[in-house]
Design an enzyme around this catalytic site. Structure first.
Site, PDB file in Angstrom:
ATOM      1  N   ARG A 265       0.862  -1.183   0.000  1.00  0.00           N
ATOM      2  CA  ARG A 265       0.000   0.000   0.000  1.00  0.00           C
ATOM      3  C   ARG A 265       0.894   1.228   0.000  1.00  0.00           C
ATOM      4  O   ARG A 265       1.750   1.391   0.861  1.00  0.00           O
ATOM      5  CB  ARG A 265      -0.947   0.007   1.197  1.00  0.00           C
ATOM      6  CG  ARG A 265      -0.291  -0.103   2.566  1.00  0.00           C
ATOM      7  CD  ARG A 265      -1.298   0.124   3.694  1.00  0.00           C
ATOM      8  NE  ARG A 265      -0.774  -0.279   4.985  1.00  0.00           N
ATOM      9  CZ  ARG A 265       0.012   0.468   5.752  1.00  0.00           C
ATOM     10  NH1 ARG A 265       0.352   1.678   5.356  1.00  0.00           N
ATOM     11  NH2 ARG A 265       0.444   0.025   6.923  1.00  0.00           N
ATOM     12  N   HIS A 269      -2.054   3.318   6.490  1.00  0.00           N
ATOM     13  CA  HIS A 269      -2.999   2.233   6.775  1.00  0.00           C
ATOM     14  C   HIS A 269      -4.434   2.737   6.636  1.00  0.00           C
ATOM     15  O   HIS A 269      -5.260   2.129   5.957  1.00  0.00           O
ATOM     16  CB  HIS A 269      -2.757   1.687   8.181  1.00  0.00           C
ATOM     17  CG  HIS A 269      -3.744   0.664   8.619  1.00  0.00           C
ATOM     18  ND1 HIS A 269      -3.775  -0.602   8.083  1.00  0.00           N
ATOM     19  CD2 HIS A 269      -4.757   0.726   9.511  1.00  0.00           C
ATOM     20  CE1 HIS A 269      -4.759  -1.288   8.651  1.00  0.00           C
ATOM     21  NE2 HIS A 269      -5.377  -0.506   9.506  1.00  0.00           N
ATOM     22  N   TYR A 279       7.395   4.296  10.191  1.00  0.00           N
ATOM     23  CA  TYR A 279       7.809   2.886  10.248  1.00  0.00           C
ATOM     24  C   TYR A 279       8.226   2.312   8.891  1.00  0.00           C
ATOM     25  O   TYR A 279       8.629   1.153   8.813  1.00  0.00           O
ATOM     26  CB  TYR A 279       6.676   2.035  10.841  1.00  0.00           C
ATOM     27  CG  TYR A 279       5.331   2.175  10.145  1.00  0.00           C
ATOM     28  CD1 TYR A 279       5.016   1.404   9.039  1.00  0.00           C
ATOM     29  CD2 TYR A 279       4.379   3.081  10.605  1.00  0.00           C
ATOM     30  CE1 TYR A 279       3.785   1.523   8.403  1.00  0.00           C
ATOM     31  CE2 TYR A 279       3.153   3.214   9.976  1.00  0.00           C
ATOM     32  CZ  TYR A 279       2.855   2.431   8.882  1.00  0.00           C
ATOM     33  OH  TYR A 279       1.645   2.551   8.251  1.00  0.00           O
TER      34      TYR A 279
END
Length: 366
Positions: A265, A269, A279
């Site tokens: 992706r 999120h 991250y």
């Protein structure tokens, strides 16, 4: 007398032997000439159009969310091959059980786009589906749709219907108990289900390698006694071929199949506060950008002489108009009333809630 030593390392290696199926290179070239997709030029164009539609919808939905015109949204850019090509291999009579990132499949399966927007805004009308539309609303509980898919698939088997139930989860979903229960139940009863794991590398911010010691997620099928396969999830043709073969296998009485798509992706999120820069590295993002499923498919179609930049621009404008029409329809619909919300929450409305309903109905009349 020597004692025989069990070689656990060798046993572990045997579990890790999963080939990643790939048909298209990053340059849009067929890597295995003997494995050509059984799709006409018109079907290839339609598949690519649906992928373009999904990318355009993602861009526009992100803007609508930031404008306050859309509610919950989980970005889908980068996963078009995994989502759209798998759905493209299915039939309208099949039953799709999506997770919250799988709205594109739901719409391409037949849900009106405005209904998807209503669902995002938390409107009850977004959950009201026509009786002949074979799907459930997107599941928010991680992995729960796997148990539901097993039940729907068993229903197809008991009724003697030649259809499958297919469902999706992310890599994080495979760490949930519902995931194991779903594939185990379907395997035990040889139910016609196709379980798809969209491995985008992160469960929100948790890297896949910190979720499980399994080298692949496809190998988790072994414990349930069902076939598992891993496919390049940025390769639309490979995803289509694998999913189509899995569907044929399942409807012919052989039980379920588990498919792991290796995808990514590009966005966060969800748009509810997640920052992927915390991250994920630029190097990781760049690595996957070079595998962009739209770029790969576009190059393939261009090499066949059946696509052009002009056609693409014309189609994207058409999609934008479709999206604008849908959001305008949503914004002109009557807003939910608190009394209606309360009544819709319960099948049997408790006494205290009935009192609240009366209170709000009285205020709403004024």
């Amino acid at each position: 007398m020597s004692k025989k030593i069990i070689d656990f390392e060798k046993l572990k290696e045997q579990c890790d032997e999963f080939e990643t199926i790939k048909l298209l290179s990053e340059e849009g070239e067929i890597v295995d000439p003997e494995w050509q997709p059984d799709l006409s030029d018109d079907e290839l164009i339609e598949l690519f159009k649906q992928m373009l539609w999904s990318r355009t919808l993602d861009t526009r939905s992100t803007k609508l969310n930031r404008q306050g015109r859309l509610g919950f949204y989980a970005p889908t850019a980068g996963e078009e091959a995994s989502q759209i090509a798998s759905n493209f291999a299915m039939e309208k009579e099949d039953f799709v059980l999506p997770a919250y990132r799988d709205v594109p499949q739901l719409v391409q399966h037949g849900l009106p786009l405005y209904k998807a927007f209503l669902w995002s805004r938390g409107h009850v009308e977004g959950n009201k589906y026509p009786a002949d539309f074979n799907a459930l609303p997107p599941q928010i509980i991680i992995g729960a749709q796997y148990v539901q898919a097993a039940g729907v698939a068993l229903g197809f088997k008991l009724k003697g219907q030649k259809n499958v139930a297919y469902t999706y989860t992310g890599d994080g979903g495979t760490s949930q108990g519902d995931f194991y229960e779903g594939i185990n139940f379907a395997g035990a009863f040889q139910a016609p289900a196709v379980f798809i794991i969209q491995n985008n590398g992160f469960a929100i911010s948790v890297p896949r390698e910190k979720q499980t010691a399994a080298k692949t997620l496809a190998q988790k099928a072994v414990a349930a006694g069902i076939p598992g396969i891993q496919v390049d999830g940025m390769d639309a043709l490979a995803v289509y071929e694998v999913t189509k073969a899995a569907r044929d296998f399942a409807i012919n009485g052989n039980g379920p199949v588990l498919i792991e798509t290796l995808t990514y992706r590009y966005g966060p999120h969800t748009l509810s506060g997640d920052d992927p820069k915390r991250y994920r590295t630029k190097e990781t993002d760049d690595f996957w950008r070079e595998k962009d499923p739209l770029v790969r498919m576009r190059k393939f179609l261009n090499s066949k002489g059946i696509w052009s930049q002009e056609k693409e621009e014309e189609y994207i404008e058409k999609v934008k108009a479709e999206i604008n029409e849908a959001i305008d329809k949503v914004e002109n619909m009557p807003k939910q009333k608190i009394s209606e919300y309360l009544k819709n929450t319960f099948d049997e409305v408790p006494a205290n809630v009935q009192e609240a309903v009366k209170y709000y109905e009285a205020k709403e009349v004024k």
